[in-house]
Scaffold this active site. Structure first.
Site, short mmCIF file in Angstrom:
data_model
loop_
_atom_site.label_atom_id
_atom_site.label_comp_id
_atom_site.label_asym_id
_atom_site.label_seq_id
_atom_site.Cartn_x
_atom_site.Cartn_y
_atom_site.Cartn_z
N ASP A 136 -2.04 4.68 0.46
CA ASP A 136 -2.22 3.76 1.57
C ASP A 136 -3.62 4.03 2.13
O ASP A 136 -3.95 5.18 2.42
CB ASP A 136 -1.15 4.05 2.64
CG ASP A 136 -0.67 2.81 3.32
OD1 ASP A 136 -1.51 2.04 3.79
OD2 ASP A 136 0.56 2.61 3.40
N ASP A 242 -4.28 -1.28 4.50
CA ASP A 242 -3.50 -1.54 5.71
C ASP A 242 -4.22 -2.48 6.66
O ASP A 242 -5.45 -2.37 6.84
CB ASP A 242 -3.27 -0.18 6.39
CG ASP A 242 -2.44 -0.26 7.64
OD1 ASP A 242 -1.22 -0.39 7.51
OD2 ASP A 242 -3.02 -0.22 8.75
N GLU A 307 -2.66 -5.75 2.76
CA GLU A 307 -1.65 -6.17 3.74
C GLU A 307 -2.29 -7.18 4.69
O GLU A 307 -3.19 -6.84 5.46
CB GLU A 307 -1.14 -4.97 4.54
CG GLU A 307 -0.03 -5.38 5.47
CD GLU A 307 0.12 -4.49 6.70
OE1 GLU A 307 1.27 -4.28 7.10
OE2 GLU A 307 -0.89 -4.05 7.26
N HIS A 375 8.44 -0.98 5.22
CA HIS A 375 8.70 -0.11 6.35
C HIS A 375 8.49 -0.80 7.70
O HIS A 375 8.70 -0.20 8.74
CB HIS A 375 7.80 1.12 6.26
CG HIS A 375 6.35 0.76 6.37
ND1 HIS A 375 5.71 -0.02 5.43
CD2 HIS A 375 5.43 1.03 7.32
CE1 HIS A 375 4.46 -0.21 5.80
NE2 HIS A 375 4.26 0.42 6.95
N ASP A 376 8.04 -2.04 7.69
CA ASP A 376 7.80 -2.77 8.95
C ASP A 376 8.84 -3.85 9.20
O ASP A 376 8.76 -4.54 10.22
CB ASP A 376 6.41 -3.43 8.91
CG ASP A 376 5.28 -2.41 8.95
OD1 ASP A 376 5.47 -1.34 9.56
OD2 ASP A 376 4.23 -2.68 8.35
C1 GLC Z 1 0.39 -1.76 9.24
C2 GLC Z 1 1.48 -0.80 8.87
C3 GLC Z 1 2.29 -0.49 10.09
C4 GLC Z 1 1.39 0.14 11.12
C5 GLC Z 1 0.19 -0.74 11.40
C6 GLC Z 1 -0.86 -0.01 12.15
O1 GLC Z 1 0.87 -2.99 9.62
O2 GLC Z 1 2.26 -1.33 7.84
O3 GLC Z 1 3.37 0.35 9.80
O4 GLC Z 1 2.10 0.35 12.29
O5 GLC Z 1 -0.42 -1.18 10.22
O6 GLC Z 1 -1.51 0.89 11.33
#
Ligand code: GLC
Length: 596
Positions: A136, A242, A307, A375-376
């Site tokens: 990540d 991310d 993402e 995970h979100d």
């Molecule tokens: C991304 C991650 C999430 C995190 C956010 C801030 O969206 O997937 O889990 O809280 O970034 O880093």
């Protein structure tokens, strides 16, 4: 003499002519972009990507939280599962305010997960098993504990402008400084926090403990390239990037974002109260992404997955690049999450349109991907129904493209109830005891369920960082390995099937889609045709596939796989079934082999 010269001249002309013809043919063929040779395909096209949330896979050094030794010990499980790449959510040094997404050292491992030696050993073991390791990469922000931020507060060069600092818009009579604009944090409330030591506000798209890095400072761009190089040199196989769309904001910090007129949100602290015209998807983001792409391309066979959560699919598509500029190998396809939040939204038609939307919007020559959970977001079994677990795995693993599986989806793990007292996720905590359940991401992050011993065999400690789902007694890897039929067994069958030519490079078509039925074909000319049929309704049905199909289907088909149901013997794998009288219980998926 003259004759010899003429002959020589003729031969020379012929020779040059032949060379020119060969060259012209070769260029024309290449100009048309030859069919890819499948065995030379990059790993991320061949593989299922499996997402590990490191705190929750396995607790190898028992303290209640998962770690690298634990993950490494599951290499055998992952390779038997048949996935090809493992994406690790962040394992870097972090105060864990956002569970690793707040990084205080981009090139070190957090002690909760182990040491760099544990990481090296993990990469070795995984590579020996043919598993790729994807990290990540969290470029948008660091932790407020990162030395860069601490030095930036003190205006120590070169760190002074590493973050986005701004003077107050004005100061109230009582001395309270007012943020420079109305920008909001994704986690709600103002995206600006006052730092009294520096006497300025700093910008944070997420928590106040996650200050945004300033990519307008060339030093930052350089630092983050060094981070990528550090991990690439260690042999990792790529990155999931991310929060990419948040990388840049407009330079003019006096600009307020407009209130979203098309939304029903009335709470001015909620992120979607505003239209994010100035804080996401700025053109500079693509320049930086391109530089990262170039950097990765210096190494063989690396993946870049982005993402990007955005309702506008065309915006998301920009992250692929186009036929001349390559950017991410793919931005994650969150449509199956965004468009299918609950069972009432799931019909044959919505599946068809959701899948079609991605396939039809992709730039020419790009590669699709399918995401059911992460995970979100809430677990897919809880969002859409436990009866759909196998059908949805069949769908995402058999459609053309790369499926991304969140740990536990292979056994159909469900959301876990987490009380307010046990809640860890900052996004949940910020909504308070009344509303945390609507926002907390904890229910989808609980420990992997390995067996029916205490704490699901996740740890030998006497506690876990989040509660184990009480359904672990029956819903676990060991039980599903022993059972004659199980989600896990179907998942493994699917990863094997994906190796067949027809799933690697076959065509696809949607022969029959109704409110209650979703189906697609995978086929290669003059060879076998597979058809996946899903009963998307909440009723058990007897289907006539000849009704309404847009191609002529044969009378019968052979069952290859079917969901775990307590159903009719008529559709046992291996049996021949009548396509005009096909029993499918609610949520069931059936994979058929047809002779067309
Ligand atoms: C991304 C991650 C999430 C995190 C956010 C801030 O969206 O997937 O889990 O809280 O970034 O880093």
């Amino acid at each position: 003499m003259e004759r010899r010269m003429i002959l020589g001249f003729l031969f020379a002309t012929l020779f040059v002519g032949v060379i020119i013809i060969i060259l012209v043919c070769f260029t024309a063929k290449n100009g048309k972009r030859p069919e890819p040779v499948i065995d030379d395909e990059p790993f991320w096209k061949r593989s299922v990507v499996f997402q590990v949330y490191p705190r929750s896979l396995y607790d190898g050094q028992p303290d209640g939280t998962g770690d690298l030794i634990g993950i490494r010990s599951k290499a055998e499980y992952l390779s038997e599962l048949g996935v090809g790449a493992v994406w690790l959510s962040p394992i870097y040094k972090s105060p864990m305010k956002d569970f690793g997404y707040d990084i205080s050292d981009f090139t070190d491992i957090d002690p909760i997960f182990g040491t760099m030696a544990d990481f090296n050993a993990l990469v070795n073991t995984f590579h020996n098993k043919g598993l790729k390791v994807v990290m990540d990469f969290v470029p948008n922000h660091s932790s407020d504990q990162h030395p860069w931020f601490q030095k930036s507060i003190k205006r120590q060069d070169p760190y002074t402008n590493y973050y986005i600092w701004a003077k107050p818009k004005n100061v109230l009579d009582d001395g309270t400084p007012v943020p420079p604009n109305n920008w909001l944090s994704v986690f709600r409330g103002s995206a600006w926090t006052w730092n009294k030591d520096r006497g300025e506000f700093y910008y944070h798209q997420f928590l106040a403990e996650q200050p945004d890095l300033n990519y307008r400072d060339p030093n930052v761009t350089q630092e983050m390239k060094k981070v990528l190089t550090f991990w690439l040199d260690k042999g990792v196989d790529g990155f999931r990037v991310d929060s990419l769309q948040h990388l840049f904001e407009v330079e003019d910090l006096s600009l307020d974002e407009p209130v979203a007129s098309d939304s029903d949100i009335t709470d001015p602290d909620e992120y979607n109260y505003l239209n994010h015209t100035y804080t996401i998807n700025q053109p500079e983001t693509f320049t930086v992404l391109r530089e990262w792409r170039h950097l990765l391309d210096k190494y063989p066979d690396k993946v870049l997955m982005a993402e990007v959560y955005n309702n506008n699919v065309d915006t998301v598509m920009q992250y692929y690049g186009n036929d001349t500029v390559s950017l991410a190998d793919f931005p994650f396809n969150f449509l199956l999450i965004d468009n299918l939040q609950n069972r009432s939204q799931l019909t044959g038609h919505t599946l068809r349109s959701t899948i079609g939307l991605w396939l039809d919007s992709m730039p020419e020559g790009k590669w699709p991907n399918w995401v059911l959970g992460n995970h979100d977001n809430g677990r897919v079994a809880s969002r859409l129904g436990t009866d759909l677990v196998d059908a949805l795995n069949m769908m995402t693993l058999l459609l053309p493209g790369t499926p991304v599986t969140y740990y536990g989806e292979e056994i159909g793990m469900e959301n876990t109830f987490v009380s307010w007292e046990d809640t860890q996720d900052p996004q949940g905590c910020r909504w308070g005891p009344q509303h945390y359940q609507e926002h907390s991401r904890d229910p989808a992050r609980t420990p992997m369920q390995w067996n029916n011993s205490s704490l699901a065999g996740f740890t030998t400690a006497n506690t876990t960082w989040l509660p184990v789902n009480p359904n672990y007694k029956t819903l676990n890897v060991e039980a599903q390995t022993k059972a004659k039929n199980s989600h896990l067994k179907i998942y493994k069958d699917l990863t094997k099937l994906r190796k067949e030519e027809v799933f690697k490079k076959g065509h696809y078509a949607f022969p029959l889609v109704t409110e209650d039925i979703f189906s697609f074909l995978r086929y290669v000319e003059e060879s076998e045709t597979y058809m996946l049929v899903i009963n998307t309704s909440e009723e058990d049905l007897e289907l006539n596939l000849h009704h309404g199909a847009n191609i002529e289907l044969p009378h019968t088909g052979q069952v290859v796989l079917r969901s775990i149901t307590d159903t009719s013997v008529k559709t046992e794998p291996g049996s021949e079934v009548d396509l005009s009288k096909l029993p499918l219980v609610r949520g069931e998926g059936l994979l058929l082999l047809l002779s067309l």
